[in-house]
Design a protein around this motif. Structure first.
Motif, PDB file in Angstrom:
ATOM      1  N   UNK A 158       4.241   7.788  11.171  1.00  0.00           N
ATOM      2  CA  UNK A 158       4.425   6.510  11.876  1.00  0.00           C
ATOM      3  C   UNK A 158       3.518   5.403  11.332  1.00  0.00           C
ATOM      4  N   UNK A 159       2.656   5.750  10.403  1.00  0.00           N
ATOM      5  CA  UNK A 159       1.658   4.808   9.895  1.00  0.00           C
ATOM      6  C   UNK A 159       2.297   3.745   8.997  1.00  0.00           C
ATOM      7  N   UNK A 160       1.911   2.477   9.203  1.00  0.00           N
ATOM      8  CA  UNK A 160       2.338   1.373   8.349  1.00  0.00           C
ATOM      9  C   UNK A 160       1.154   0.897   7.507  1.00  0.00           C
ATOM     10  N   UNK A 161       1.383   0.698   6.211  1.00  0.00           N
ATOM     11  CA  UNK A 161       0.391   0.109   5.312  1.00  0.00           C
ATOM     12  C   UNK A 161       0.710  -1.372   5.182  1.00  0.00           C
ATOM     13  N   UNK A 162      -0.298  -2.207   5.406  1.00  0.00           N
ATOM     14  CA  UNK A 162      -0.085  -3.652   5.458  1.00  0.00           C
ATOM     15  C   UNK A 162      -1.034  -4.335   4.485  1.00  0.00           C
ATOM     16  N   UNK A 163      -0.482  -5.226   3.664  1.00  0.00           N
ATOM     17  CA  UNK A 163      -1.294  -5.915   2.654  1.00  0.00           C
ATOM     18  C   UNK A 163      -0.707  -7.289   2.389  1.00  0.00           C
ATOM     19  N   UNK A 164      -1.491  -8.124   1.720  1.00  0.00           N
ATOM     20  CA  UNK A 164      -1.020  -9.446   1.337  1.00  0.00           C
ATOM     21  C   UNK A 164      -0.163  -9.360   0.072  1.00  0.00           C
ATOM     22  N   UNK A 165       0.186 -10.509  -0.466  1.00  0.00           N
ATOM     23  CA  UNK A 165       1.210 -10.579  -1.511  1.00  0.00           C
ATOM     24  C   UNK A 165       0.842  -9.857  -2.801  1.00  0.00           C
ATOM     25  N   UNK A 166      -0.446  -9.546  -3.011  1.00  0.00           N
ATOM     26  CA  UNK A 166      -0.828  -8.830  -4.236  1.00  0.00           C
ATOM     27  C   UNK A 166      -0.153  -7.465  -4.315  1.00  0.00           C
ATOM     28  N   UNK A 167       0.213  -6.899  -3.186  1.00  0.00           N
ATOM     29  CA  UNK A 167       0.887  -5.597  -3.182  1.00  0.00           C
ATOM     30  C   UNK A 167       2.298  -5.692  -3.730  1.00  0.00           C
ATOM     31  N   UNK A 168       2.926  -6.863  -3.576  1.00  0.00           N
ATOM     32  CA  UNK A 168       4.366  -6.975  -3.819  1.00  0.00           C
ATOM     33  C   UNK A 168       4.662  -7.270  -5.290  1.00  0.00           C
ATOM     34  N   UNK A 169       4.609  -6.216  -6.091  1.00  0.00           N
ATOM     35  CA  UNK A 169       5.077  -6.286  -7.473  1.00  0.00           C
ATOM     36  C   UNK A 169       6.154  -5.224  -7.644  1.00  0.00           C
ATOM     37  N   UNK A 170       6.982  -5.397  -8.649  1.00  0.00           N
ATOM     38  CA  UNK A 170       8.073  -4.436  -8.879  1.00  0.00           C
ATOM     39  C   UNK A 170       7.528  -3.031  -9.098  1.00  0.00           C
ATOM     40  N   UNK A 171       6.438  -2.935  -9.860  1.00  0.00           N
ATOM     41  CA  UNK A 171       5.846  -1.628 -10.136  1.00  0.00           C
ATOM     42  C   UNK A 171       5.298  -0.990  -8.855  1.00  0.00           C
ATOM     43  N   UNK A 172       4.585  -1.775  -8.050  1.00  0.00           N
ATOM     44  CA  UNK A 172       4.008  -1.235  -6.817  1.00  0.00           C
ATOM     45  C   UNK A 172       5.086  -0.807  -5.823  1.00  0.00           C
ATOM     46  N   UNK A 173       6.137  -1.605  -5.702  1.00  0.00           N
ATOM     47  CA  UNK A 173       7.225  -1.268  -4.776  1.00  0.00           C
ATOM     48  C   UNK A 173       7.873   0.050  -5.175  1.00  0.00           C
ATOM     49  N   UNK A 174       8.042   0.260  -6.480  1.00  0.00           N
ATOM     50  CA  UNK A 174       8.615   1.530  -6.952  1.00  0.00           C
ATOM     51  C   UNK A 174       7.676   2.693  -6.658  1.00  0.00           C
ATOM     52  N   UNK A 175       6.348   2.473  -6.863  1.00  0.00           N
ATOM     53  CA  UNK A 175       5.382   3.544  -6.622  1.00  0.00           C
ATOM     54  C   UNK A 175       5.332   3.921  -5.137  1.00  0.00           C
ATOM     55  N   UNK A 176       5.436   2.933  -4.260  1.00  0.00           N
ATOM     56  CA  UNK A 176       5.406   3.201  -2.827  1.00  0.00           C
ATOM     57  C   UNK A 176       6.672   3.913  -2.364  1.00  0.00           C
ATOM     58  N   UNK A 177       7.798   3.587  -2.990  1.00  0.00           N
ATOM     59  CA  UNK A 177       9.047   4.260  -2.672  1.00  0.00           C
ATOM     60  C   UNK A 177       9.488   4.014  -1.241  1.00  0.00           C
ATOM     61  N   UNK A 178      10.113   5.027  -0.660  1.00  0.00           N
ATOM     62  CA  UNK A 178      10.634   4.908   0.697  1.00  0.00           C
ATOM     63  C   UNK A 178       9.866   5.775   1.693  1.00  0.00           C
TER      64      UNK A 178
END
Length: 537
Positions: free
Chosen positions: A211-231
């Motif tokens: 149920x845990x959500x990870x929350x960060x500012x815009x530095x997190x939102x890169x194509x590479x990071x989004x792929x690493x985080x997955x679903x």
């Protein structure tokens, strides 16, 4: 025989020491950093002293102990037989070196785990962020090659001090602002990489549920990071306005749905950035619109000034034909989208072929030239369209069924980690006064800084929980009852508390003076470890 009376200011320091004891932080430190010399104090005592100094509302630097402890009951706070002179620079340096050898991040992780085992602090929302600390000094001789120490160097200056070198501090907190993970980075470290590293390392250190959500500012939102985080890992972030799809959303004519709080409105859409299906929420904030309008008006004034300067230059130029002049006005218009030229004229004039003084002679050949005449006015249509969309920003999550208001509320908790950074930089506490010259010791000092934040934020959480559980209140700054005081205010409430030491015919009597009913209530709620320092047991 004369009676000797001495007074020492204990203030809120007994609260700090009590929380340090109740969390059994010394046990973790002594196990990790065993004392090697009989002449030295245990590292746990030195670290406790640093935290007391850092949270002491003093102008002393975090490690200038002797002066600080001359006015406080050192023995009571640190242990029998310990005097201010015991806390010298060499001892402090050896403790910082021991922290670095063990690993500042590793030591903090062990302490945080100890706290998590003792208390159900809550990890529904995990906030990740970085800040940087500017330092004075050249730092020409950085850590030797081959070492893993951070590098004090130039990097992105979040405080605007481009002239100073810096280091970066990364922090992970829960929804109450209690630090769970901390790591120092070199001054030029990329936020995009460090945030992902902190997420992965914190995941390994703690057992978070689904149920845990990870929350960060815009530095997190890169194509590479989004792929690493997955679903599998749930996340929420602010999406950079520079992305094409997001820029379109920010400027589009959207149907915004008012929220239950009239200060917000929402528009929900889908994104598939990095190959991960996402819910994107365009948020309109009344408060942000007010801030944006101030910024926009300042920018518009600067643009107007620049447009006037550029038009003045344009009017001073000479053109050989009308199309050339008209083409330059088009270039000017593209450069100034919020302004337009009115009463625009391209006027002909003649000038001598040779650049000589005086009036042209009869039948002397002349060149036909053209010049621009115009005035400037603001393009109200473009301004109005842009003003309409002020106050918007975009949030995104890989949880595609997350309600927009829930997403916003979760994201707004990011303020907890930002408050932590403000705390670390607050001149009242002086936990961020960095004057060390060895990068290794600066890295170790970062751990002490965040440990100070852990104790402060835990104490605040603990008191609020106990007030809520018991139904009691304490007076706030306006003497009104509250169940959500800040720990800073509680510290101020204790500022007049002193310990008096009376020596009468060889008999030593120690008494706590100026302890009020409200202060006693707070100590009872905080637990026996805090009570002990004020003689309530």
């Amino acid at each position: 025989m004369d009676v000797d009376v001495q007074s020492y200011l204990i203030g809120h320091l007994g609260l700090v020491a009590g929380i340090f004891d109740s969390l059994k932080i010394a046990d973790v430190i002594d196990e990790s950093l065993p004392k090697k010399s009989s002449r030295d104090l245990p590292h746990s005592i030195v670290i406790k002293a640093m935290i007391l100094n850092g949270l002491g509302f003093t102008s002393q630097r975090l490690y200038l102990f002797p002066n600080f402890f001359m006015t406080v009951p050192t023995e009571k706070l640190l242990g029998e037989g310990i005097t201010p002179s015991d806390l010298n620079d060499d001892l402090i340096g050896r403790t910082l070196d021991a922290i670095y050898r063990f690993g500042p991040t590793e030591l903090f992780n062990k302490i945080a785990l100890q706290v998590m085992r003792q208390h159900s602090l809550g990890t529904q929302l995990i906030h990740v962020d970085t800040t940087n600390f500017s330092v004075f000094g050249k730092y020409e001789s950085d850590a030797p090659d081959g070492t893993d120490s951070i590098k004090i160097t130039f990097g992105h200056a979040k405080d605007g001090r481009m002239d100073l070198k810096r280091f970066v501090l990364g922090l992970v907190t829960n929804q109450h602002g209690i630090p769970l993970f901390a790591k120092a980075y070199s001054g030029n470290e990329s936020d995009k990489k460090s945030i992902m590293e902190m997420i992965h390392k914190t995941q390994k250190a703690f057992a978070f549920d689904d149920t845990c959500f990870w929350i960060a500012d815009s530095a997190l939102y890169t194509e590479e990071n989004v792929k690493l985080l997955g679903t599998e890992i749930k996340w929420i972030t602010h999406v950079p306005a520079t992305l094409g799809e997001v820029e379109r959303l920010l400027n589009a004519d959207l149907d915004m749905t008012p929220g239950t709080d009239p200060r917000y409105a929402f528009h929900v859409t889908d994104l598939n950035y990095g190959g991960i299906p996402q819910r994107a929420v365009v948020v309109w904030s009344e408060e942000m619109k007010k801030r944006n309008e101030k910024t926009f008006n300042k920018r518009l004034q600067k643009e107007t000034d620049q447009a006037q300067k550029d038009l003045k230059k344009l009017k001073s130029r000479k053109f050989v034909c009308v199309p050339d002049a008209e083409n330059e006005t088009k270039i000017w218009a593209v450069a100034h989208p919020h302004h337009r030229l009115k009463n625009l004229k391209v006027l002909p004039f003649t000038e001598k072929v040779e650049n000589k003084r005086g009036r042209p002679k009869k039948d002397e050949p002349l060149n036909l030239r053209f010049k621009i005449e115009a005035e400037i006015e603001i393009d109200e249509a473009s301004i109005s369209a842009e003003r309409k969309n002020l106050g918007r920003f975009v949030l995104a999550s890989n949880q595609t069924d997350l309600e927009p208001e829930v997403m916003l509320n979760y994201y707004k908790g990011q303020q907890t980690v930002e408050r932590g950074f403000r705390f670390l930089k607050d001149k009242s506490f002086h936990v961020s006064e960095i004057y060390l010259k060895k990068e290794e010791r600066i890295e170790a000092l970062c751990m002490i800084m965040v440990l100070s934040l852990l104790i402060y934020s835990f104490a605040e959480w603990r008191l609020r929980e106990m007030l809520k559980e018991t139904g009691q209140t304490v007076p706030n700054q306006l003497n009104k009852p509250t169940q959500r005081p800040t720990m800073r205010w509680i510290f101020e409430m204790f500022m007049g508390v002193i310990q008096s030491v009376v020596v009468d015919r060889g008999k030593i009597i120690k008494v706590i003076v100026n302890l009020s009913v409200s202060q006693t209530t707070i100590l009872r709620l905080m637990g026996k470890e805090c009570e002990n320092y004020y003689g309530l047991n």
